[in-house]
Design an enzyme around this catalytic site. Sequence first.
Site, PDB file in Angstrom:
ATOM      1  N   ASN A  39       7.685   3.096  -8.787  1.00 57.06           N
ATOM      2  CA  ASN A  39       6.584   3.966  -8.388  1.00 57.06           C
ATOM      3  C   ASN A  39       7.205   5.131  -7.614  1.00 57.06           C
ATOM      4  O   ASN A  39       7.562   4.984  -6.447  1.00 57.06           O
ATOM      5  CB  ASN A  39       5.620   3.153  -7.512  1.00 57.06           C
TER       6      ASN A  39
ATOM      7  N   ARG B  59       4.889   3.575 -12.824  1.00 60.18           N
ATOM      8  CA  ARG B  59       3.528   3.982 -12.483  1.00 60.18           C
ATOM      9  C   ARG B  59       3.442   5.494 -12.662  1.00 60.18           C
ATOM     10  O   ARG B  59       4.240   6.238 -12.076  1.00 60.18           O
ATOM     11  CB  ARG B  59       3.224   3.632 -11.033  1.00 60.18           C
TER      12      ARG B  59
ATOM     13  N   ASN C  58      -6.166   2.749   2.337  1.00 57.78           N
ATOM     14  CA  ASN C  58      -6.101   4.091   2.902  1.00 57.78           C
ATOM     15  C   ASN C  58      -6.733   5.078   1.908  1.00 57.78           C
ATOM     16  O   ASN C  58      -7.530   5.930   2.271  1.00 57.78           O
ATOM     17  CB  ASN C  58      -4.644   4.429   3.206  1.00 57.78           C
TER      18      ASN C  58
ATOM     19  N   ARG D 103      -8.833  11.367   3.566  1.00 59.04           N
ATOM     20  CA  ARG D 103      -9.520  12.237   2.595  1.00 59.04           C
ATOM     21  C   ARG D 103     -11.013  12.243   2.877  1.00 59.04           C
ATOM     22  O   ARG D 103     -11.584  11.213   3.230  1.00 59.04           O
ATOM     23  CB  ARG D 103      -9.290  11.736   1.166  1.00 59.04           C
TER      24      ARG D 103
HETATM   25  P1  AMP Z   1      -3.594   0.093   1.698  1.00 63.72           P
HETATM   26  O1  AMP Z   1      -3.715   1.551   1.438  1.00 63.72           O
HETATM   27  O2  AMP Z   1      -4.179  -0.772   0.640  1.00 63.72           O
HETATM   28  O3  AMP Z   1      -2.188  -0.323   2.082  1.00 63.72           O
HETATM   29  O4  AMP Z   1      -4.499  -0.203   2.999  1.00 63.72           O
HETATM   30  C1  AMP Z   1      -4.184   0.349   4.249  1.00 63.72           C
HETATM   31  C2  AMP Z   1      -5.385   0.215   5.154  1.00 63.72           C
HETATM   32  O5  AMP Z   1      -5.718  -1.168   5.305  1.00 63.72           O
HETATM   33  C3  AMP Z   1      -5.107   0.741   6.549  1.00 63.72           C
HETATM   34  O6  AMP Z   1      -6.182   1.555   6.971  1.00 63.72           O
HETATM   35  C4  AMP Z   1      -5.058  -0.512   7.382  1.00 63.72           C
HETATM   36  O7  AMP Z   1      -5.503  -0.281   8.674  1.00 63.72           O
HETATM   37  C5  AMP Z   1      -6.018  -1.419   6.656  1.00 63.72           C
HETATM   38  N1  AMP Z   1      -5.792  -2.803   7.080  1.00 63.72           N
HETATM   39  C6  AMP Z   1      -4.714  -3.569   6.879  1.00 63.72           C
HETATM   40  N2  AMP Z   1      -4.860  -4.756   7.509  1.00 63.72           N
HETATM   41  C7  AMP Z   1      -6.051  -4.706   8.149  1.00 63.72           C
HETATM   42  C8  AMP Z   1      -6.778  -5.618   8.985  1.00 63.72           C
HETATM   43  N3  AMP Z   1      -6.283  -6.798   9.307  1.00 63.72           N
HETATM   44  N4  AMP Z   1      -7.987  -5.221   9.451  1.00 63.72           N
HETATM   45  C9  AMP Z   1      -8.480  -4.002   9.152  1.00 63.72           C
HETATM   46  N5  AMP Z   1      -7.851  -3.116   8.369  1.00 63.72           N
HETATM   47  C10 AMP Z   1      -6.664  -3.460   7.877  1.00 63.72           C
END
Ligand code: AMP
Length: 397
Positions: free
Chosen positions: A7, A91, A211, A241
């Site tokens: 990726n 990807r 995110n 965003r």
């Molecule tokens: P991703 O883009 O899938 O890696 O997700 C990242 C987002 O997931 C970030 O905003 C993190 O704060 C949130 N996240 C990860 N673990 C937790 C948790 N235990 N509680 C709340 N948000 C989480």
Amino acid sequence: MKILVLNCGSSSLKYQVIDMDTRNPIAKGLVERIGLQGSVLTHRTASGAKEVFKTEIKNHTKAIELVIKQLVAPEYGALKDLNEIHAVGHRVVHGGEKFSKSVVINASVMEALKDCIELAPLHNPPNIAGIKACQRMMPGIPQVAVFDTAFHQTMRPLSYIYGLPYEYYEKYGIRKYGFHGTSHKYVSQRAAVLLKKPLSELKLISCHLGNGASIAAIRGGKSMETSMGFTPLDGLMMGTRSGALDPAIVTYIMCREQFSVDQMNDFLNNKCGALGVSGISSDFRDIEVAAEQGSHRAQLALDIFEHDVRQFIGSYAAVMGGVDALIFTAGVGENAPGMRAGICKNMDFLGINLDLEKNQVRGEEVDVSKTNSRCRVLVIPTNEELMIALDTLELTK
Ligand code: AMP
């Protein structure tokens, strides 16, 4: 059989070698700051041991050279020889309308990928650089492109055409494409396994809440609707965003703030969303902590996100004429029981009844709805790398 999954971002490269017999990664890592000062490769072995290499990494070719060196290094034991790699899965962010599924890369695919650069000027060039670097470094090993947009190519024109003069679709390809397709496809397939029903009979709403966040309505295994649009800016408010806005706001802010096109793009992608509303962070964990400590703007950011997701669920249930299962995935979807509970609150009119005790899970594949819930609620950790590897294997067997 082993598949290398890559990726490539503009200055980063994530990789995994997946053993397709066990479906587990035997090595993975991340190269950061490619072409910048302070480049670094973090390599992890199957046992989880971490090695960090700080060295100049001028471009993606150099990055891939370095990754290969670690993969065949006897001390880390991932591969004896590069030829153990059966194929490479890349990807690719944007496949436009040219690609509705993954493809083995050849000269005409490379040409078509270049044609898609206009649609994703920030993302597709590094994807192409990664492919070219692999072609140079691993001649003879098949390469496959797996697109973020492909899964959503099943949407109907009434879902993907915007209210603009039709010529703009024909001239510039302006339409809804949707993203996170690899993730939505993976979790929908897992949902069918968990529910022990054929995917072809299921109406699913997949909530990829990280995110970057998007929702998809998936009927019979096909994407019918999705919240991201021409670009990943559309739909839900996200970490940084804005999500969907009244389009007039864009020109209004540009005038008031004297923003150039680039500044406005950067603003909408990186300074808005939960970060902009809360004024604290784009990370939902920080925002949850701040809300608990009394920040009303942090609480407002959480409330808006929850409200956005609920609105999409309602509208997608209407489009599909019901919903058999709601899927939560990605960082927030997998790990934030409070957010899931808020989203599912008072949704019994759709047959959604969350079991608050079962819902206390994080990062596990589990049904968190009450036994009598007509609509199942599933937490399914996404695995885009495995989905890329599965497609790659399928096409190169
Ligand atoms: P991703 O883009 O899938 O890696 O997700 C990242 C987002 O997931 C970030 O905003 C993190 O704060 C949130 N996240 C990860 N673990 C937790 C948790 N235990 N509680 C709340 N948000 C989480």
